[in-house]
Write a protein that holds these residues in place. Structure first.
Motif, mmCIF file in Angstrom:
data_model
loop_
_atom_site.group_PDB
_atom_site.id
_atom_site.type_symbol
_atom_site.label_atom_id
_atom_site.label_comp_id
_atom_site.label_asym_id
_atom_site.label_seq_id
_atom_site.Cartn_x
_atom_site.Cartn_y
_atom_site.Cartn_z
ATOM 1 N N LEU B 48 0.841 -1.214 0.000
ATOM 2 C CA LEU B 48 0.000 0.000 0.000
ATOM 3 C C LEU B 48 0.870 1.257 0.000
ATOM 4 O O LEU B 48 0.517 2.262 -0.633
ATOM 5 C CB LEU B 48 -0.920 0.015 1.229
ATOM 6 C CG LEU B 48 -2.160 -0.873 1.216
ATOM 7 C CD1 LEU B 48 -2.918 -0.705 2.543
ATOM 8 C CD2 LEU B 48 -3.075 -0.521 0.040
ATOM 9 N N THR B 51 2.112 1.728 -3.408
ATOM 10 C CA THR B 51 0.999 2.132 -4.286
ATOM 11 C C THR B 51 0.675 3.618 -4.132
ATOM 12 O O THR B 51 0.530 4.340 -5.133
ATOM 13 C CB THR B 51 -0.259 1.289 -3.964
ATOM 14 O OG1 THR B 51 0.028 -0.086 -4.217
ATOM 15 C CG2 THR B 51 -1.455 1.729 -4.804
ATOM 16 N N THR B 67 -0.643 -1.820 -7.139
ATOM 17 C CA THR B 67 -2.062 -1.990 -6.820
ATOM 18 C C THR B 67 -2.447 -3.460 -6.987
ATOM 19 O O THR B 67 -3.120 -4.041 -6.121
ATOM 20 C CB THR B 67 -2.928 -1.105 -7.741
ATOM 21 O OG1 THR B 67 -2.630 0.277 -7.488
ATOM 22 C CG2 THR B 67 -4.415 -1.353 -7.520
ATOM 23 N N CYS B 80 -6.910 -0.233 -2.070
ATOM 24 C CA CYS B 80 -5.972 0.591 -2.854
ATOM 25 C C CYS B 80 -6.671 1.809 -3.448
ATOM 26 O O CYS B 80 -6.123 2.917 -3.425
ATOM 27 C CB CYS B 80 -5.357 -0.225 -3.988
ATOM 28 S SG CYS B 80 -3.938 -1.200 -3.472
#
Lengths: 186, 186
Positions: B48, B51, B67, B80
């Motif tokens: 995460l 991302t 993701t 996400c």
């Protein structure tokens, strides 16, 4: 004051490389290869890329350390100061000016790198590998600058500190631990 | 079109890691340690961080790849998307929200990280090492995003490509070369 407890006598990146030795090793190896490995760019030219990126990221520790290393490698104290404010006025090759402009764009964002800047570098004799290495060195110092300032590490104000550090980076490169820390190699 | 010739069948970071294998090795090792090594943050939580940084750097390839990896590790496709736009609304722990906010600040600049954000993370139970790793993961993806986009690598538009890549990142981590490239290990 750093955001986490770090050794008082190891400011800037040096304390972080001691705090997290498992991540320090590949970071050191990557830096050694990019800044001191075989290349058609001199170590001084590559330190200029580190300097200009650190300067525009406003990272006091990295800017002072790599300015000191570049000054020693280039044999003057003017070039670094000029490239920070006016790349075109610097006493470096046209190729190097083009590469420094690419590094400056990488500092802003990967997407900020223009085809025009790449073409300019190629027209000035830059090879594909020199362009690649310039982008990756600039990206690496975007990592370093964020690591050093994101953890709020201390930047000494004494210029002598950076002169000593710059000399160590010239003499030993990036694989060696600070003097007196050989026990960390175990 | 990439700024230098790269293999058509290896888009985004994958072609760069093949182009420059000497730098690829420490980059892979650093990533493997930070995203898959022993940690009190799960691999999904660390994906995460990758991302959110890639998203705010507008790096299409890295955002889609991480993701996909995070979705697989977390077992949903909503988290996400929510953290990209509203961290506080995401179904993650309060500690993780605080760490994602720090990562978001690192994406802007090392100097953008506030003492308030660090205190908030500590109040929500984040350890010094979790804060350190969050800052370094965020800094590392500022490197990746600039490398990938600074070289103008290609980002496939087909979602299936990223699903396959995400699955490989879940199954194999970051040390493995792409399938069919085992000969590069020599």
């Amino acid at each position: 004051m750093p955001h986490i407890p770090l050794p008082d006598h190891l400011p800037g990146i040096t304390g972080l490389l001691e705090y997290s030795k498992h991540t320090a090793l590949p970071i050191r190896q990557l830096t050694q290869f990019l800044l001191r490995g075989d290349s058609t760019l001199s170590p001084g030219e590559r330190e200029l890329i580190a300097t200009i990126v650190s300067h525009h990221n406003a990272c006091a520790f990295c800017t002072a350390a790599h300015t000191a290393a570049a000054d020693l490698l280039l044999g003057d104290v003017e070039t670094c100061e000029i490239i920070k404010h006016d790349i075109d006025a610097a006493p470096v090759s046209e190729k190097m000016k083009s590469l420094l402009k690419i590094a400056r764009q990488v500092q802003v964002s990967g997407k900020a790198v223009t085809t025009l800047a790449i073409e300019d570098a190629k027209n000035n004799g830059a090879t594909d590998l020199e362009i690649h290495d310039t982008v990756l060195i600039a990206a690496l110092f975007c990592l370093y600058n964020r690591y050093v300032d994101g953890m709020a590490t201390v930047a000494p104000e004494n210029p002598e500190f950076y002169h000593g550090l710059g000399q160590r980076l010239v003499d030993n490169g990036y694989n060696r631990l600070p003097d007196g820390y050989d026990h960390l190699k175990k």
